[in-house]
Design a protein around this motif. Structure first.
Motif, short mmCIF file in Angstrom:
data_model
loop_
_atom_site.label_atom_id
_atom_site.label_comp_id
_atom_site.label_asym_id
_atom_site.label_seq_id
_atom_site.Cartn_x
_atom_site.Cartn_y
_atom_site.Cartn_z
N ARG A 56 0.86 -1.20 0.00
CA ARG A 56 0.00 0.00 0.00
C ARG A 56 0.87 1.23 0.00
O ARG A 56 2.08 1.16 0.20
CB ARG A 56 -0.84 0.05 1.29
N CYS A 165 -4.23 -6.10 -5.82
CA CYS A 165 -3.09 -6.58 -5.03
C CYS A 165 -1.82 -6.81 -5.85
O CYS A 165 -1.88 -7.40 -6.93
CB CYS A 165 -3.49 -7.88 -4.33
N GLN A 264 -12.31 -8.41 2.94
CA GLN A 264 -12.06 -7.17 2.16
C GLN A 264 -13.28 -6.28 1.98
O GLN A 264 -13.16 -5.07 2.04
CB GLN A 264 -11.42 -7.46 0.78
N ASP A 302 -9.28 -8.71 7.20
CA ASP A 302 -8.76 -7.49 6.57
C ASP A 302 -9.89 -6.89 5.75
O ASP A 302 -10.66 -7.63 5.13
CB ASP A 302 -7.62 -7.80 5.59
N PHE A 303 -9.94 -5.56 5.75
CA PHE A 303 -10.94 -4.84 4.96
C PHE A 303 -10.28 -3.75 4.15
O PHE A 303 -9.33 -3.12 4.60
CB PHE A 303 -11.98 -4.18 5.88
N PHE A 333 -8.02 -0.86 5.75
CA PHE A 333 -7.17 -0.01 4.92
C PHE A 333 -7.99 0.79 3.92
O PHE A 333 -9.02 0.31 3.45
CB PHE A 333 -6.18 -0.87 4.12
N SER A 336 -5.59 1.57 -2.04
CA SER A 336 -4.42 2.28 -2.55
C SER A 336 -4.08 1.71 -3.92
O SER A 336 -3.79 0.52 -4.04
CB SER A 336 -3.29 2.08 -1.54
N ARG A 338 -2.28 0.32 -6.87
CA ARG A 338 -0.91 -0.18 -7.03
C ARG A 338 -0.60 -0.27 -8.52
O ARG A 338 -1.37 -0.87 -9.28
CB ARG A 338 -0.74 -1.57 -6.39
#
Ligand code: 5AD
Ligand code: SF4
Length: 440
Positions: A56, A165, A264, A302-303, A333, A336, A338
């Protein structure tokens, strides 16, 4: 690059996930085996390894600013090696933009670190971002002294290609380490003082041995080590939670009642756009099946908020999922983008203010969830593995079976597995009373 004397001291700075922490430890062991020593606290090291994370944020910018900060008052700098996932993704560019970097080494090539450092010390900058399948582990020296809770990487890489990801690009395809190697490393860790082993992998529950057997078989073999008290594993993908692994939560008493199972997002449309290849319902079904065999198991996740195209209504579904599951703890999070991932090029990128709002709302819901989970544990007795001293004198901090941070006072030491009664709960930790004095 000017030649320099071979480095005598080193420092490894690891960022990001626990797999990087594990890699950082193993790089340290490699350098030790070369006769180098870790630099004393506060002292300057001859060699600094920046073990970077690319998951991230503006990770690349961070690496350049870290490199800049390594310059000393007199204008000199240590020999700098950039390792980890930024090295893998941006190695050539780092070499171009940062002339003070002597070594770039990817996560699958770090067994070659000593040779690359020797090259750089001789004045030749060295880059290795090859990704051979797991040749690295065989080339590493045996484990040395470790803490009471140790990591063991069993699997690396990911074939899932979630659209946000970078992992499939930086860590490569899923590769499992062989069963016998892992049992041998587990034995060494226990001999070196580990009471708890956390099996690590980007998709740890996709681990298979040479005969196609799953993680429960490895957990069972490790449970046979008398000195080992606790086994954990992370991070799991919902689609790889097999019946065998679920059953291990009933059958293997050393397997701790904790499951890190990222979801997520709480909307099926968003999950499809993420290419998660599961739905909210199938995710919840996995949790139900695990809870059926191990009531009270702590579930974490995780989200990501603000995935491209996520509407207010879709985000509200994430909040509903949090309430429905009842998480013990979670990571959350802001999305973001990538470089090179499909989602980065998608329409509907979400405004930063909206991201902030959603993250706040989600974190408030997750805090409520954790607090409720911890409060429900008050009054229970459990074992705590002591990891370090607490903030106050005489205080200790350790982990419950459910991975809660527990602090208490009393006569004990790091590495002890002590019995406590949980007396007070906050969202992030619990206070406890020591019941059984630690063995002498
Ligand atoms: N943006 C935000 N979060 C991300 N993660 C992975 N990629 C991104 C991204 N591009 C999060 C996921 C994953 C965790 C390790 O990091 O939640 O589970
Ligand atoms: Fe990334 Fe998805 Fe693989 Fe996890 S499962 S490492 S989020 S691609």
């Amino acid at each position: 690059m000017r030649p320099v004397p071979p480095p005598q001291t080193y420092r490894v700075k690891s960022f990001g996930c626990q797999m990087n922490v594990y890699d950082g430890e193993r790089m340290g062991e490699l350098l030790d085996a070369q006769g180098m020593a870790p630099a004393a606290e506060g002292a300057e090291a001859d060699l600094v390894v920046l073990n970077t994370c690319h998951i991230r944020e503006k990770a690349v910018d961070r690496v350049y600013s870290d490199i800049g900060r390594l310059r000393r008052g007199d204008g000199s700098a240590p020999l700098i090696a950039v390792a980890g996932c930024v090295a893998q993704a941006q190695g050539d560019e780092i070499m171009r933009r940062a002339p003070s970097v002597g070594v770039v080494v990817g996560p699958q090539a770090y067994h070659r670190l000593p040779a690359l450092v020797a090259e750089a010390a001789a004045g030749r900058r060295a880059l290795d971002t090859d990704m051979p399948a797991a040749a690295k582990f065989a080339a590493l020296p045996p484990r040395r002294r470790v803490g009471a809770s140790a990591f063991l990487t069993v699997q690396e890489g990911c074939d899932k290609f979630c659209t946000y990801c970078v992992v499939p690009y930086t860590r490569g395809a899923e590769v499992s380490r062989p069963f016998a190697d892992l049992v041998a490393e587990g034995e060494r860790l226990v001999d070196a003082g580990a009471k708890e082993i956390t099996l690590l992998g980007q998709n740890v529950n996709a681990w298979r041995d040479e005969r196609g057997r799953g993680l429960e078989v490895l957990a069972e073999a490790l449970a046979a080590l008398p000195g080992l008290a606790r086994i954990r594993y992370m991070t799991s993908h919902p689609n790889d939670m097999t019946e065998g692994l679920i059953a291990a939560h009933r059958d293997n008493p050393k397997l701790m009642p904790f499951l890190h199972l990222p979801v997520q997002a709480g909307s099926d449309r968003v999950l499809a756009a993420m290419n998660r290849s599961h739905t909210v319902a199938s995710y919840r079904d996995v949790i139900e099946r695990v809870r059926a065999v191990r009531p009270g198991i702590a579930v974490s996740g995780d989200f990501i908020v603000g995935f491209p195209g996520e509407s207010d209504a879709e985000f509200a579904e994430t909040l509903r999922l949090v309430d429905a599951v009842g998480y013990a703890q979670c990571f959350s999070f802001k999305y973001s983008p990538r470089p090179g991932t499909p989602a980065a090029a998608m329409d509907g990128q979400i405004a930063p203010e909206v991201m902030d709002e959603r993250l706040q709302a989600l974190q408030a819901a997750l805090q409520r969830s954790s607090l409720a989970f911890n409060q429900a544990a008050v009054g229970q007795r459990c074992k705590v593995l002591i990891e370090r001293p607490g903030r106050r004198p005489g205080q200790w901090l350790g982990k419950s079976p459910w991975l809660q941070s527990v602090y208490f006072e009393g006569d004990a030491a790091i590495g002890d597995l002590v019995e406590v009664e949980l007396v007070e709960a906050g969202p992030n930790s619990l206070a406890a009373r020591l019941l059984v004095p630690a063995p002498a």
